[in-house]
Design an enzyme around this catalytic site. Structure first.
Site, PDB file in Angstrom:
ATOM      1  N   HIS A 101      13.576  15.737  59.733  1.00  0.00           N
ATOM      2  CA  HIS A 101      12.501  16.458  60.411  1.00  0.00           C
ATOM      3  C   HIS A 101      12.253  17.740  59.625  1.00  0.00           C
ATOM      4  O   HIS A 101      13.162  18.258  58.964  1.00  0.00           O
ATOM      5  CB  HIS A 101      12.885  16.867  61.834  1.00  0.00           C
ATOM      6  CG  HIS A 101      13.203  15.749  62.761  1.00  0.00           C
ATOM      7  ND1 HIS A 101      14.441  15.131  62.780  1.00  0.00           N
ATOM      8  CD2 HIS A 101      12.467  15.161  63.737  1.00  0.00           C
ATOM      9  CE1 HIS A 101      14.453  14.208  63.717  1.00  0.00           C
ATOM     10  NE2 HIS A 101      13.267  14.200  64.321  1.00  0.00           N
ATOM     11  N   ASP A 104      14.739  20.453  60.314  1.00  0.00           N
ATOM     12  CA  ASP A 104      16.113  20.140  59.900  1.00  0.00           C
ATOM     13  C   ASP A 104      16.421  20.807  58.566  1.00  0.00           C
ATOM     14  O   ASP A 104      17.533  21.276  58.335  1.00  0.00           O
ATOM     15  CB  ASP A 104      16.312  18.632  59.707  1.00  0.00           C
ATOM     16  CG  ASP A 104      16.119  17.819  60.956  1.00  0.00           C
ATOM     17  OD1 ASP A 104      16.241  18.378  62.059  1.00  0.00           O
ATOM     18  OD2 ASP A 104      15.857  16.607  60.829  1.00  0.00           O
TER      19      ASP A 104
END
Length: 440
Positions: A101, A104
């Site tokens: 993501h 992340d």
């Protein structure tokens, strides 16, 4: 820079007799299965979020892992340290792909400008890491569910300004995925659903998310992204009811908005469990509907009603999954991403390897068993025999629309049809599958 996993060189294949917990017993990347390298069949990926972002916190306790990059400090420097460890892990685990993501890999920042600047810097870092390691991006995505602004969803939010912020994240993450050579882009509707119908306009929210997905498709073509767009179904959690409930629901949504040729599905095993389906069912349904794309390989717990995201360890379950995938021609742009995390009590950093090694061996053994099932062909023969009547003149006339309902009723009466039930032989077939699983 000092290696984080300094007691390990690289995980290698040592064969079924090995007792080394940091070696593969069944996953041999170069082994040929049905004429194709095992690595190319399975297309393994490790995920960034559970592996490097989760700190071990749960609803009843604080973080338990104490990772160096999760300590207080300058956010971008910590993100770069996390990338160092992530790519050390990918290399030593010998996985060809990874997934992320946006937040992340990059600090979200306090504004859209900060978000975009941080992400741009980290994309350059990731590009360099990919070049050095040879590890590729299976897919990227945007986290449009964690920040409090997304409490009522992103694309389905009642506030168009939240919708617009989500659009900015998705555009930025799609561009990053494209720049990094990602083979897919995933859209998971983390909070695209409702808690109560008392404050929800279902038609309005459906129109919003339909338009959002149309815009994503338009942007994909505008930017020249050749990868696959994927929706990941999940029935609930964190919301009470989510609009991408399961594969069949997603297909109905795609048909409604004319997107069935543009978007496929990324199927997670644990999400199938939450939807009341088997993993096998969701894979087979996606293939039957022509929207199978990729897999998040994990498992849930049948006794628990939430997403436990455990590593897959059931060869019995996954052999049937791999059988369906092999029969369908295998993965194209998709692969097997381990959307799985170690347990909160697994605080040894090498537990990350034990979990992934066991999962990779499970899927490799499942692949080999599935290949035997395909080569033997007995299941296919029995299914074909069961439906053989549909290849008859009557069966073909029905399927081709050459008989109306009334004409078919007339045919049945004129020919004095008296069909007799034929056994489905379920028990025999279950025994046959057990032979593939357990006989040497």
């Amino acid at each position: 820079m000092q290696a984080y996993f300094d007691q390990l060189d690289r995980v290698r294949y040592e064969g079924p007799q090995s007792t080394n917990p940091l070696a593969f017993r069944h996953y041999n990347p170069d082994e040929l299965v049905l004429g194709k390298r095992m690595e190319d069949h399975l297309r393994f990926a490790a995920c960034y979020w559970h592996t490097f972002c989760w700190n071990g916190a749960d609803m009843f306790g604080v973080g338990a892992f104490n990772r160096p990059w999760q300590q207080p400090g300058e956010a971008l420097e910590l993100a770069k340290r996390k990338a160092d460890v992530a790519f050390e892990f990918f290399h030593k685990l010998n996985v060809p792909f990874y997934c992320f993501h946006d937040v992340d890999v990059s600090p979200e920042g306090a504004s859209l400008k900060e978000y975009k600047n941080n992400f741009a810097q980290m994309v350059d870092v990731l590009a360099a890491k990919q070049e050095q390691s040879g590890v590729k991006l299976l897919w990227g995505t945007a986290n449009c569910f964690t920040n409090p602004r997304y409490g009522a969803g992103a694309a389905t939010n009642p506030d168009p300004e939240v919708f617009s912020w989500a659009a900015t994240q998705v555009v930025t993450a799609m561009n990053a995925t494209h720049k990094l050579g990602g083979e897919n882009y995933v859209l998971w509707g983390g909070r695209e659903g409702y808690e109560t119908l008392l404050n929800t306009d279902l038609r309005q929210e459906r129109e919003q998310i339909g338009r959002f997905m149309q815009m994503v498709v338009e942007h994909k073509h505008k930017m020249g992204f050749q990868g696959t767009l994927l929706i990941e179904p999940k029935p609930q959690e964190p919301t009470k009811h989510q609009y991408d409930y399961d594969v069949a629901t997603v297909y109905g949504f795609l048909k409604q908005f004319g997107l069935e040729k543009e978007i496929k599905v990324n199927i997670e095993a644990n999400h199938a469990t939450l939807a009341g389906h088997s993993f096998h069912h969701e894979i087979a349904t996606a293939i039957a509907l022509g929207i199978f794309g990729s897999v998040d390989a994990n498992r849930g717990d049948a006794q628990l009603g939430w997403d436990t995201d455990q590593f897959p360890i059931s060869v019995e379950e996954n052999a049937l999954v791999m059988y369906e995938i092999l029969k369908a021609g295998g993965f194209t742009t998709g692969g097997l991403n381990f959307d799985a995390k170690v347990r909160r009590q697994s605080t040894d950093k090498y537990d990350l390897f034990y979990g992934h090694i066991g999962a990779m061996d499970t899927m490799a053994l499942s692949l080999k068993i599935a290949a035997r099932m395909v080569e033997d062909g007995e299941l296919d023969k029995r299914v074909a025999k069961r439906y053989a009547g549909w290849n008859s003149e009557l069966g073909q006339q029905i399927l081709k629309g050459q008989l109306s309902l009334g004409e078919l009723a007339q045919y049945a009466e004129q020919h004095n049809l008296a069909p007799v039930h034929q056994s489905g032989h379920q028990e025999l077939l279950e025994n046959l599958v057990n032979r593939y699983l357990f006989d040497k």
